[in-house]
Design a protein around this motif. Sequence first.
Motif, short mmCIF file in Angstrom:
data_model
loop_
_atom_site.label_atom_id
_atom_site.label_comp_id
_atom_site.label_asym_id
_atom_site.label_seq_id
_atom_site.Cartn_x
_atom_site.Cartn_y
_atom_site.Cartn_z
N MET A 1 50.84 42.55 39.60
CA MET A 1 49.40 42.64 39.76
C MET A 1 48.76 41.88 38.59
N ASN A 2 47.76 41.09 38.93
CA ASN A 2 47.06 40.30 37.93
C ASN A 2 45.61 40.75 37.84
N ALA A 3 45.10 40.81 36.62
CA ALA A 3 43.69 41.13 36.39
C ALA A 3 43.09 40.07 35.50
N ILE A 4 41.86 39.69 35.80
CA ILE A 4 41.11 38.74 34.99
C ILE A 4 39.91 39.49 34.43
N ILE A 5 39.69 39.34 33.11
CA ILE A 5 38.56 40.00 32.47
C ILE A 5 37.63 38.95 31.89
N ALA A 6 36.35 39.07 32.22
CA ALA A 6 35.30 38.20 31.67
C ALA A 6 34.37 39.06 30.85
N GLY A 7 34.17 38.66 29.61
CA GLY A 7 33.29 39.40 28.73
C GLY A 7 34.08 40.10 27.64
N GLU A 8 33.36 40.51 26.62
CA GLU A 8 34.00 41.24 25.51
C GLU A 8 34.50 42.57 26.04
N ASP A 9 35.70 42.90 25.69
CA ASP A 9 36.33 44.13 26.19
C ASP A 9 36.40 45.17 25.08
N ALA A 10 35.24 45.56 24.58
CA ALA A 10 35.17 46.49 23.45
C ALA A 10 35.75 47.85 23.79
N ARG A 33 33.27 28.61 37.86
CA ARG A 33 34.34 28.26 38.80
C ARG A 33 35.58 27.73 38.08
N GLU A 34 35.37 26.80 37.16
CA GLU A 34 36.50 26.20 36.45
C GLU A 34 37.29 27.26 35.66
N ALA A 35 36.58 28.13 34.97
CA ALA A 35 37.24 29.17 34.18
C ALA A 35 38.00 30.14 35.09
N ALA A 39 42.02 30.65 35.17
CA ALA A 39 42.56 32.00 34.93
C ALA A 39 43.44 32.49 36.08
N GLY A 40 43.38 31.83 37.23
CA GLY A 40 44.21 32.23 38.37
C GLY A 40 43.56 33.18 39.33
N ILE A 41 42.27 33.02 39.56
CA ILE A 41 41.55 33.94 40.45
C ILE A 41 42.12 33.94 41.87
N ASP A 42 42.70 32.83 42.29
CA ASP A 42 43.24 32.75 43.65
C ASP A 42 44.35 33.76 43.91
N GLY A 57 29.58 34.94 38.15
CA GLY A 57 30.97 34.70 38.49
C GLY A 57 31.46 35.54 39.66
N ILE A 58 30.73 36.59 39.99
CA ILE A 58 31.16 37.49 41.06
C ILE A 58 31.19 36.78 42.42
N PRO A 59 30.11 36.12 42.86
CA PRO A 59 30.20 35.44 44.16
C PRO A 59 31.22 34.30 44.15
N VAL A 60 31.39 33.66 43.02
CA VAL A 60 32.37 32.58 42.93
C VAL A 60 33.78 33.16 43.08
#
Length: 104
Positions: A1-10, A33-35, A39-42, A57-60
């Motif tokens: 399972m892969n997870a991508i996190i955007a933003g500071e993860d305090a 989109r590029e990021a 990161a492997g969103i697919d 980034g959510i709709p993308v």
Amino acid sequence: MNAIIAGEDAEGLGEALEREGFEVTRIEGFADREALETAGIDSASVFVITDTVHATGIPVARELNETVKIVVYADDSLPEFARPLADLIVDPELLGPDAVAEEL
């Protein structure tokens, strides 16, 4: 399972996800989109934003991976355009990172 996190993860959600067996990739900078592609969103199972500045980034992410679970783990409000696309919206003050990771 892969997870991508955007933003500071305090709050440490990324570490909690890793303890649950997720491979976590963090996006440095803006979740465009590029990021997301880099990161492997697919092939990601989960896309987490911890700051609603990344809401565009959510709709993308949804466009690039229709099955990705989109989680907003932030204390500020999500813009209206992104709300219907999010699978889970959680305020970190209401539910800790370990509980969220366990549910995912």
